[in-house]
Design a protein around this motif. Structure first.
Motif, mmCIF file in Angstrom:
data_model
loop_
_atom_site.group_PDB
_atom_site.id
_atom_site.type_symbol
_atom_site.label_atom_id
_atom_site.label_comp_id
_atom_site.label_asym_id
_atom_site.label_seq_id
_atom_site.Cartn_x
_atom_site.Cartn_y
_atom_site.Cartn_z
ATOM 1 N N LEU A 12 0.846 -1.200 0.000
ATOM 2 C CA LEU A 12 0.000 0.000 0.000
ATOM 3 C C LEU A 12 0.876 1.243 0.000
ATOM 4 C CD1 LEU A 12 -2.707 -0.855 2.692
ATOM 5 C CD2 LEU A 12 -2.938 -0.967 0.209
ATOM 6 N N ASP A 16 -2.528 5.341 2.474
ATOM 7 C CA ASP A 16 -3.533 4.272 2.550
ATOM 8 C C ASP A 16 -3.224 3.301 3.681
ATOM 9 O OD1 ASP A 16 -4.964 5.346 0.462
ATOM 10 O OD2 ASP A 16 -4.171 3.959 -1.044
ATOM 11 N N ASP A 19 -4.115 5.036 6.975
ATOM 12 C CA ASP A 19 -5.575 5.063 7.126
ATOM 13 C C ASP A 19 -6.119 3.692 7.497
ATOM 14 O OD1 ASP A 19 -5.650 7.758 6.522
ATOM 15 O OD2 ASP A 19 -6.326 7.460 4.442
#
Length: 64
Positions: A12, A16, A19
């Motif tokens: 990722l 991202d 998060d």
């Protein structure tokens, strides 16, 4: 094949991954970005995900 809890972050991009980890309730610590290592303590925290970033992507992740 067993997938560990750290593996979903590998590949990722950094925002991202952060998060996703925070959504799961984990603290996030960037321990390395490209060739730059950051100062970290040795205190183990099972609710913290440590991320290593290369070229904007997570290449290593582990709890602690």
């Amino acid at each position: 094949m067993t997938v560990t809890a750290e593996e979903p972050y590998i590949g990722l991009d950094e925002p991202d991954a952060v998060d996703a980890a925070e959504w799961r309730g984990y603290l996030v610590r960037i321990v390395r970005r490209n060739r730059q290592y950051f100062s970290v303590d040795d205190e183990y925290n099972p609710f913290r995900v440590n991320l290593e970033i290369d070229a904007g992507l997570v290449t290593q992740s582990y709890f602690g």
